[in-house]
Design a protein around this motif. Structure first.
Motif, PDB file in Angstrom:
ATOM      1  N   ALA A  43       0.846  -1.196   0.000  1.00  0.00           N
ATOM      2  CA  ALA A  43       0.000   0.000   0.000  1.00  0.00           C
ATOM      3  C   ALA A  43       0.882   1.247   0.000  1.00  0.00           C
ATOM      4  CB  ALA A  43      -0.932   0.003   1.205  1.00  0.00           C
ATOM      5  N   PHE A  44       2.008   1.186   0.693  1.00  0.00           N
ATOM      6  CA  PHE A  44       2.940   2.312   0.712  1.00  0.00           C
ATOM      7  C   PHE A  44       3.614   2.491  -0.651  1.00  0.00           C
ATOM      8  CE2 PHE A  44       2.637   0.982   5.153  1.00  0.00           C
ATOM      9  CZ  PHE A  44       2.213   2.183   5.716  1.00  0.00           C
ATOM     10  N   GLY A  47       0.921   4.131  -2.796  1.00  0.00           N
ATOM     11  CA  GLY A  47       0.804   5.533  -2.400  1.00  0.00           C
ATOM     12  C   GLY A  47       2.009   6.337  -2.849  1.00  0.00           C
ATOM     13  N   MET A  50       1.232   6.967  -6.544  1.00  0.00           N
ATOM     14  CA  MET A  50       0.067   7.785  -6.892  1.00  0.00           C
ATOM     15  C   MET A  50       0.201   9.237  -6.440  1.00  0.00           C
ATOM     16  SD  MET A  50      -3.167   5.196  -6.476  1.00  0.00           S
ATOM     17  CE  MET A  50      -2.933   4.881  -4.751  1.00  0.00           C
ATOM     18  N   ILE A  51       0.789   9.464  -5.296  1.00  0.00           N
ATOM     19  CA  ILE A  51       0.914  10.837  -4.793  1.00  0.00           C
ATOM     20  C   ILE A  51       1.795  11.690  -5.722  1.00  0.00           C
ATOM     21  CG2 ILE A  51       1.793  12.250  -2.892  1.00  0.00           C
ATOM     22  CD1 ILE A  51       0.730   9.965  -1.024  1.00  0.00           C
TER      23      ILE A  51
END
Length: 143
Positions: A43-44, A47, A50-51
């Motif tokens: 998930a990190f 993220g 995507m960020i």
């Protein structure tokens, strides 16, 4: 010059996939196993992808690429049958194989038949997708 940037970008992307564990099928399947031995580390990774991409979309609105051409348009946000079907098929393949296209190609660098089999199946699926799409479109138009 453009090819050099493409090679460097692809190499950096592949190295990031290897370092993050995205090419480790057990790690990916552990992330997808929400009710078992769940591993949230990917998930990190997502993220972390995507960020910066969201920031990049905002920064490119009034700019042009350094090496020519133009930036791609932001993808449509429309939810239709094709998007949902593609997402479901992608998720099923990712869950069953533990690989998606980028990590599958990166996994070829360390050998093993699994990556090559996945890549072959992926290429066959990509070749058959337009025919399947036309068939489904004709079926839905007839209904």
């Amino acid at each position: 010059m453009r090819i050099l940037f493409a090679i460097l970008s692809g190499g950096l992307f592949g190295a990031g996939l290897l370092l993050s564990g995205m090419t480790n099928t057990n790690k990916v399947q552990g992330f997808l196993d929400l009710f078992g031995n769940w591993d949230p580390t990917l998930a990190f990774v997502m993220g972390g992808a995507m960020i910066p991409m969201a920031i990049a979309w905002q920064m490119t609105k009034s700019r042009t690429p350094v090496i020519g051409g133009s930036f791609p348009e932001m993808p449509a946000t429309e939810f239709d049958r094709r998007l949902i079907t593609g997402s479901v098929l992608f998720g099923l393949g990712w869950g069953l194989a533990g690989l998606c296209p980028g990590p599958a190609i990166a996994s070829l660098s360390y050998g093993g038949t699994g990556g090559f089999l996945f890549l072959a199946a992926m290429l066959i699926g990509m070749r058959l997708a337009p025919t399947a799409s036309r068939y489904l479109d004709s079926r839905s138009a007839a209904a």
